[in-house]
Design a protein around this motif. Structure first.
Motif, PDB file in Angstrom:
ATOM      1  N   GLU A   1      -1.714   5.484   6.859  1.00  0.00           N
ATOM      2  CA  GLU A   1      -2.603   5.956   5.798  1.00  0.00           C
ATOM      3  C   GLU A   1      -3.903   5.175   5.882  1.00  0.00           C
ATOM      4  OE1 GLU A   1      -1.708   7.380   1.492  1.00  0.00           O
ATOM      5  OE2 GLU A   1      -1.936   5.192   1.406  1.00  0.00           O
ATOM      6  N   TYR A   2      -5.003   5.900   5.699  1.00  0.00           N
ATOM      7  CA  TYR A   2      -6.325   5.294   5.710  1.00  0.00           C
ATOM      8  C   TYR A   2      -7.064   5.641   4.426  1.00  0.00           C
ATOM      9  CZ  TYR A   2      -5.622   4.866  10.758  1.00  0.00           C
ATOM     10  OH  TYR A   2      -5.126   4.548  11.983  1.00  0.00           O
ATOM     11  N   LEU A   3      -7.940   4.728   4.014  1.00  0.00           N
ATOM     12  CA  LEU A   3      -8.869   5.011   2.928  1.00  0.00           C
ATOM     13  C   LEU A   3     -10.211   5.281   3.591  1.00  0.00           C
ATOM     14  CD1 LEU A   3      -9.394   5.127  -0.144  1.00  0.00           C
ATOM     15  CD2 LEU A   3     -10.042   2.711  -0.001  1.00  0.00           C
ATOM     16  N   THR A   4     -10.726   6.478   3.393  1.00  0.00           N
ATOM     17  CA  THR A   4     -11.999   6.867   3.986  1.00  0.00           C
ATOM     18  C   THR A   4     -13.006   7.130   2.874  1.00  0.00           C
ATOM     19  OG1 THR A   4     -11.448   9.226   4.026  1.00  0.00           O
ATOM     20  CG2 THR A   4     -10.776   7.920   5.939  1.00  0.00           C
ATOM     21  N   GLU A   5     -14.131   7.676   3.246  1.00  0.00           N
ATOM     22  CA  GLU A   5     -15.182   7.939   2.256  1.00  0.00           C
ATOM     23  C   GLU A   5     -14.744   9.012   1.259  1.00  0.00           C
ATOM     24  OE1 GLU A   5     -18.314  10.915   4.092  1.00  0.00           O
ATOM     25  OE2 GLU A   5     -17.849   9.280   5.485  1.00  0.00           O
ATOM     26  N   PRO A   6     -15.349   9.014   0.072  1.00  0.00           N
ATOM     27  CA  PRO A   6     -15.001  10.018  -0.942  1.00  0.00           C
ATOM     28  C   PRO A   6     -15.372  11.441  -0.484  1.00  0.00           C
ATOM     29  CG  PRO A   6     -16.297   8.237  -1.914  1.00  0.00           C
ATOM     30  CD  PRO A   6     -16.342   8.049  -0.438  1.00  0.00           C
TER      31      PRO A   6
ATOM     32  N   GLU B   1      -0.604  -0.970  -5.251  1.00  0.00           N
ATOM     33  CA  GLU B   1      -1.010  -2.270  -4.733  1.00  0.00           C
ATOM     34  C   GLU B   1      -1.564  -3.147  -5.861  1.00  0.00           C
ATOM     35  OE1 GLU B   1      -3.635  -4.051  -1.052  1.00  0.00           O
ATOM     36  OE2 GLU B   1      -4.162  -2.081  -1.837  1.00  0.00           O
ATOM     37  N   LYS B   2      -2.488  -2.616  -6.625  1.00  0.00           N
ATOM     38  CA  LYS B   2      -3.097  -3.362  -7.750  1.00  0.00           C
ATOM     39  C   LYS B   2      -2.045  -3.719  -8.805  1.00  0.00           C
ATOM     40  CE  LYS B   2      -6.760  -2.600 -11.173  1.00  0.00           C
ATOM     41  NZ  LYS B   2      -7.782  -1.631 -11.615  1.00  0.00           N
ATOM     42  N   LEU B   3      -1.149  -2.773  -9.119  1.00  0.00           N
ATOM     43  CA  LEU B   3      -0.110  -3.015 -10.118  1.00  0.00           C
ATOM     44  C   LEU B   3       0.858  -4.099  -9.657  1.00  0.00           C
ATOM     45  CD1 LEU B   3       1.381  -2.442 -12.740  1.00  0.00           C
ATOM     46  CD2 LEU B   3       2.494  -0.500 -11.599  1.00  0.00           C
ATOM     47  N   GLU B   4       1.313  -4.050  -8.406  1.00  0.00           N
ATOM     48  CA  GLU B   4       2.239  -5.077  -7.905  1.00  0.00           C
ATOM     49  C   GLU B   4       1.614  -6.460  -7.923  1.00  0.00           C
ATOM     50  OE1 GLU B   4       4.178  -4.509  -4.164  1.00  0.00           O
ATOM     51  OE2 GLU B   4       5.083  -2.619  -4.769  1.00  0.00           O
TER      52      GLU B   4
ATOM     53  N   LEU C   1      -7.684   9.027   0.418  1.00  0.00           N
ATOM     54  CA  LEU C   1      -6.513   8.616   1.192  1.00  0.00           C
ATOM     55  C   LEU C   1      -6.136   9.764   2.115  1.00  0.00           C
ATOM     56  CD1 LEU C   1      -4.302   7.014  -1.598  1.00  0.00           C
ATOM     57  CD2 LEU C   1      -5.587   5.825   0.178  1.00  0.00           C
ATOM     58  N   ILE C   2      -6.078   9.487   3.411  1.00  0.00           N
ATOM     59  CA  ILE C   2      -5.536  10.463   4.350  1.00  0.00           C
ATOM     60  C   ILE C   2      -4.367   9.786   5.050  1.00  0.00           C
ATOM     61  CG2 ILE C   2      -7.695  11.719   4.678  1.00  0.00           C
ATOM     62  CD1 ILE C   2      -7.841  10.379   7.472  1.00  0.00           C
ATOM     63  N   GLY C   3      -3.278  10.514   5.175  1.00  0.00           N
ATOM     64  CA  GLY C   3      -2.112   9.889   5.762  1.00  0.00           C
ATOM     65  C   GLY C   3      -1.161  10.890   6.363  1.00  0.00           C
ATOM     66  N   SER C   4      -0.170  10.342   7.048  1.00  0.00           N
ATOM     67  CA  SER C   4       0.830  11.165   7.695  1.00  0.00           C
ATOM     68  C   SER C   4       2.112  10.358   7.844  1.00  0.00           C
ATOM     69  CB  SER C   4       0.327  11.599   9.075  1.00  0.00           C
ATOM     70  OG  SER C   4       1.275  12.399   9.727  1.00  0.00           O
ATOM     71  N   ILE C   5       3.226  11.075   7.822  1.00  0.00           N
ATOM     72  CA  ILE C   5       4.532  10.470   8.034  1.00  0.00           C
ATOM     73  C   ILE C   5       5.261  11.354   9.042  1.00  0.00           C
ATOM     74  CG2 ILE C   5       5.583  11.663   6.060  1.00  0.00           C
ATOM     75  CD1 ILE C   5       7.125   9.029   5.532  1.00  0.00           C
ATOM     76  N   SER C   6       5.937  10.713  10.020  1.00  0.00           N
ATOM     77  CA  SER C   6       6.533  11.482  11.109  1.00  0.00           C
ATOM     78  C   SER C   6       7.596  10.649  11.829  1.00  0.00           C
ATOM     79  CB  SER C   6       5.432  11.870  12.106  1.00  0.00           C
ATOM     80  OG  SER C   6       5.953  12.622  13.169  1.00  0.00           O
TER      81      SER C   6
ATOM     82  N   LYS D   1       0.858  -1.179   0.000  1.00  0.00           N
ATOM     83  CA  LYS D   1       0.000   0.000   0.000  1.00  0.00           C
ATOM     84  C   LYS D   1       0.895   1.229   0.000  1.00  0.00           C
ATOM     85  CE  LYS D   1      -3.702  -2.287   2.442  1.00  0.00           C
ATOM     86  NZ  LYS D   1      -4.761  -2.378   1.520  1.00  0.00           N
ATOM     87  N   CYS D   2       0.559   2.172  -0.843  1.00  0.00           N
ATOM     88  CA  CYS D   2       1.372   3.370  -1.006  1.00  0.00           C
ATOM     89  C   CYS D   2       0.507   4.445  -1.633  1.00  0.00           C
ATOM     90  CB  CYS D   2       2.559   3.043  -1.920  1.00  0.00           C
ATOM     91  SG  CYS D   2       3.611   4.440  -2.310  1.00  0.00           S
ATOM     92  N   THR D   3       0.701   5.681  -1.206  1.00  0.00           N
ATOM     93  CA  THR D   3      -0.074   6.769  -1.790  1.00  0.00           C
ATOM     94  C   THR D   3       0.159   6.846  -3.288  1.00  0.00           C
ATOM     95  OG1 THR D   3       0.085   7.944   0.298  1.00  0.00           O
ATOM     96  CG2 THR D   3      -0.639   9.212  -1.603  1.00  0.00           C
ATOM     97  N   GLY D   4       1.377   6.619  -3.753  1.00  0.00           N
ATOM     98  CA  GLY D   4       1.654   6.436  -5.168  1.00  0.00           C
ATOM     99  C   GLY D   4       1.467   7.645  -6.054  1.00  0.00           C
TER     100      GLY D   4
END
Length: 188
Positions: A133-138, A80-83, A167-172, A31-34
Protein backbone atom coordinates in the motif's frame (compact mmCIF):
# COMPACT_ATOMS: atom_id res chain seq x y z
CA UNK A 1 -1.06 -10.04 24.91
CA UNK A 2 -0.76 -8.66 21.45
CA UNK A 3 -0.19 -4.95 20.93
CA UNK A 4 -2.24 -4.59 17.79
CA UNK A 5 -5.44 -2.60 17.67
CA UNK A 6 -7.54 -5.20 19.54
CA UNK A 7 -5.04 -5.67 22.37
CA UNK A 8 -4.40 -1.94 22.80
CA UNK A 9 -8.10 -1.00 22.80
CA UNK A 10 -8.85 -3.76 25.30
CA UNK A 11 -5.98 -2.66 27.56
CA UNK A 12 -7.14 0.95 27.31
CA UNK A 13 -10.67 -0.01 28.33
CA UNK A 14 -9.31 -2.11 31.23
CA UNK A 15 -6.67 0.41 32.36
CA UNK A 16 -8.17 0.65 35.84
CA UNK A 17 -6.75 -2.89 36.36
CA UNK A 18 -3.25 -1.80 35.17
CA UNK A 19 -2.92 -4.35 32.34
CA UNK A 20 0.35 -5.12 30.57
CA UNK A 21 0.46 -5.52 26.79
CA UNK A 22 3.25 -7.66 25.30
CA UNK A 23 4.03 -7.19 21.63
CA UNK A 24 6.79 -8.47 19.37
CA UNK A 25 6.79 -5.37 17.17
CA UNK A 26 9.34 -2.69 17.98
CA UNK A 27 6.80 0.10 17.91
CA UNK A 28 3.09 0.69 17.74
CA UNK A 29 1.40 1.96 14.62
CA UNK A 30 0.63 -0.70 12.06
CA UNK A 31 -0.16 0.75 8.68
CA UNK A 32 -3.53 -0.47 7.49
CA UNK A 33 -6.17 0.76 5.09
CA UNK A 34 -8.55 0.63 8.07
CA UNK A 35 -11.98 0.65 6.43
CA UNK A 36 -14.61 -0.17 9.04
CA UNK A 37 -18.32 0.45 9.37
CA UNK A 38 -19.36 3.63 11.12
CA UNK A 39 -21.26 1.49 13.66
CA UNK A 40 -18.03 -0.35 14.49
CA UNK A 41 -16.17 2.94 14.85
CA UNK A 42 -18.90 4.28 17.12
CA UNK A 43 -18.84 1.12 19.29
CA UNK A 44 -15.07 1.48 19.82
CA UNK A 45 -15.85 4.64 21.79
CA UNK A 46 -12.78 6.52 20.56
CA UNK A 47 -12.30 10.12 19.49
CA UNK A 48 -13.24 11.25 15.98
CA UNK A 49 -9.68 12.58 15.66
CA UNK A 50 -8.74 9.04 14.57
CA UNK A 51 -11.29 9.04 11.77
CA UNK A 52 -9.82 10.26 8.47
CA UNK A 53 -12.91 10.21 6.28
CA UNK A 54 -16.43 8.82 5.93
CA UNK A 55 -17.65 7.18 2.73
CA UNK A 56 -21.18 6.61 1.49
CA UNK A 57 -20.26 4.69 -1.67
CA UNK A 58 -17.94 1.89 -2.73
CA UNK A 59 -17.50 1.07 -6.39
CA UNK A 60 -16.49 -2.52 -7.12
CA UNK A 61 -14.95 -3.22 -10.52
CA UNK A 62 -14.40 -6.72 -11.92
CA UNK A 63 -11.80 -6.98 -14.70
CA UNK A 64 -12.49 -3.28 -15.40
CA UNK A 65 -15.61 -4.42 -17.31
CA UNK A 66 -18.31 -4.85 -14.71
CA UNK A 67 -19.12 -2.29 -12.06
CA UNK A 68 -21.30 -2.42 -8.95
CA UNK A 69 -21.98 0.56 -6.68
CA UNK A 70 -22.67 -0.17 -3.03
CA UNK A 71 -24.30 2.46 -0.85
CA UNK A 72 -22.73 2.15 2.57
CA UNK A 73 -21.66 3.96 5.70
CA UNK A 74 -17.99 3.20 6.28
CA UNK A 75 -15.06 5.14 7.68
CA UNK A 76 -11.33 5.18 7.23
CA UNK A 77 -9.85 4.65 10.69
CA UNK A 78 -6.31 5.98 11.01
CA UNK A 79 -5.11 2.82 12.70
CA UNK A 80 -1.47 3.89 12.80
CA UNK A 81 -2.26 7.15 14.64
CA UNK A 82 -4.72 5.39 16.99
CA UNK A 83 -2.27 2.59 17.92
CA UNK A 84 0.49 5.10 18.66
CA UNK A 85 -1.83 7.08 20.93
CA UNK A 86 -3.14 3.97 22.71
CA UNK A 87 0.42 2.70 23.21
CA UNK A 88 1.21 5.87 25.16
CA UNK A 89 -1.88 5.42 27.34
CA UNK A 90 -1.25 1.82 28.51
CA UNK A 91 1.71 -0.18 29.84
CA UNK A 92 3.35 -1.94 26.90
CA UNK A 93 6.45 -4.12 26.79
CA UNK A 94 8.12 -4.05 23.36
CA UNK A 95 9.65 -5.82 21.57
CA UNK A 96 8.82 -8.94 23.48
CA UNK A 97 8.01 -12.50 22.62
CA UNK A 98 5.70 -13.96 25.19
CA UNK A 99 4.34 -17.43 25.86
CA UNK A 100 1.09 -18.19 27.66
CA UNK A 101 1.10 -21.15 30.07
CA UNK A 102 -2.25 -21.35 31.85
CA UNK A 103 -2.64 -18.11 33.78
CA UNK A 104 1.04 -17.17 33.44
CA UNK A 105 2.81 -15.17 30.73
CA UNK A 106 6.51 -15.85 30.34
CA UNK A 107 8.51 -13.12 28.63
CA UNK A 108 12.29 -12.67 28.70
CA UNK A 109 12.65 -15.11 31.61
CA UNK A 110 10.12 -13.14 33.67
CA UNK A 111 6.76 -14.54 34.77
CA UNK A 112 3.58 -12.51 34.94
CA UNK A 113 0.58 -14.06 36.65
CA UNK A 114 -3.06 -13.05 36.49
CA UNK A 115 -5.98 -12.91 34.11
CA UNK A 116 -4.66 -13.45 30.60
CA UNK A 117 -6.41 -12.32 27.44
CA UNK A 118 -4.74 -13.40 24.22
CA UNK A 119 -5.17 -10.72 21.54
CA UNK A 120 -2.26 -11.94 19.44
CA UNK A 121 -4.30 -12.65 16.34
CA UNK A 122 -5.51 -15.58 14.35
CA UNK A 123 -3.44 -18.74 14.54
CA UNK A 124 -5.14 -20.78 11.86
CA UNK A 125 -3.43 -22.45 8.96
CA UNK A 126 -3.59 -20.41 5.80
CA UNK A 127 -1.47 -19.53 2.83
CA UNK A 128 -0.37 -15.95 3.50
CA UNK A 129 -1.23 -13.18 1.13
CA UNK A 130 1.24 -10.43 0.31
CA UNK A 131 0.08 -6.83 0.50
CA UNK A 132 1.40 -3.47 -0.58
CA UNK A 133 0.00 0.00 0.00
CA UNK A 134 1.20 3.48 -0.88
CA UNK A 135 0.09 6.96 0.09
CA UNK A 136 0.13 9.13 -3.02
CA UNK A 137 -1.12 12.59 -3.87
CA UNK A 138 -4.77 13.50 -3.25
CA UNK A 139 -7.36 12.90 -6.00
CA UNK A 140 -10.83 14.30 -6.58
CA UNK A 141 -12.94 11.31 -5.63
CA UNK A 142 -15.59 10.72 -2.99
CA UNK A 143 -15.84 6.93 -3.05
CA UNK A 144 -13.68 3.90 -2.37
CA UNK A 145 -12.87 1.90 -5.49
CA UNK A 146 -12.18 -1.84 -5.15
CA UNK A 147 -10.79 -3.87 -8.04
CA UNK A 148 -11.16 -7.60 -8.56
CA UNK A 149 -9.02 -9.05 -11.32
CA UNK A 150 -9.62 -12.61 -12.56
CA UNK A 151 -5.83 -13.09 -12.69
CA UNK A 152 -5.51 -12.22 -8.97
CA UNK A 153 -7.12 -15.29 -7.40
CA UNK A 154 -8.05 -14.56 -3.78
CA UNK A 155 -6.81 -10.97 -3.92
CA UNK A 156 -8.02 -7.49 -4.74
CA UNK A 157 -6.81 -3.89 -5.07
CA UNK A 158 -8.13 -0.53 -3.87
CA UNK A 159 -8.09 3.24 -4.08
CA UNK A 160 -9.10 5.13 -0.94
CA UNK A 161 -9.10 8.94 -1.30
CA UNK A 162 -8.29 10.86 1.88
CA UNK A 163 -8.06 14.60 2.56
CA UNK A 164 -4.24 14.49 2.72
CA UNK A 165 -3.49 11.83 0.07
CA UNK A 166 -4.72 8.68 -1.62
CA UNK A 167 -4.14 5.12 -0.44
CA UNK A 168 -3.57 2.72 -3.30
CA UNK A 169 -2.94 -0.89 -2.50
CA UNK A 170 -3.19 -4.50 -3.48
CA UNK A 171 -3.25 -7.90 -1.83
CA UNK A 172 -2.35 -11.10 -3.69
CA UNK A 173 -0.87 -14.59 -3.40
CA UNK A 174 1.61 -13.53 -6.09
CA UNK A 175 3.37 -10.16 -6.42
CA UNK A 176 0.75 -7.54 -5.43
CA UNK A 177 2.56 -4.84 -7.46
CA UNK A 178 1.14 -6.43 -10.62
CA UNK A 179 -2.34 -5.38 -9.51
CA UNK A 180 -1.77 -1.86 -8.13
CA UNK A 181 -4.41 0.46 -9.58
CA UNK A 182 -3.49 3.61 -11.47
CA UNK A 183 -4.87 6.93 -10.28
CA UNK A 184 -5.71 10.05 -12.20
CA UNK A 185 -3.88 13.08 -10.87
CA UNK A 186 -5.76 16.01 -9.34
CA UNK A 187 -6.02 19.13 -11.49
CA UNK A 188 -4.79 22.17 -9.60
Amino acid sequence: MGGGLAGLILAYNLREFDPIVFDRRRKAGKKCTGIISYDTFYSLNISREFLDREFKNIEILYDNKYSVHVNTNVTRLNREKLEIWLDEEVKTKRPRDAVIKGNIVISENEKYEGVIIDCSGWKGKAKWLKAIEYLTEPINEDKIIVYFDSRNKGGFSWIVPLPYGTLIGSISYINPEFFLPKIEKRNH
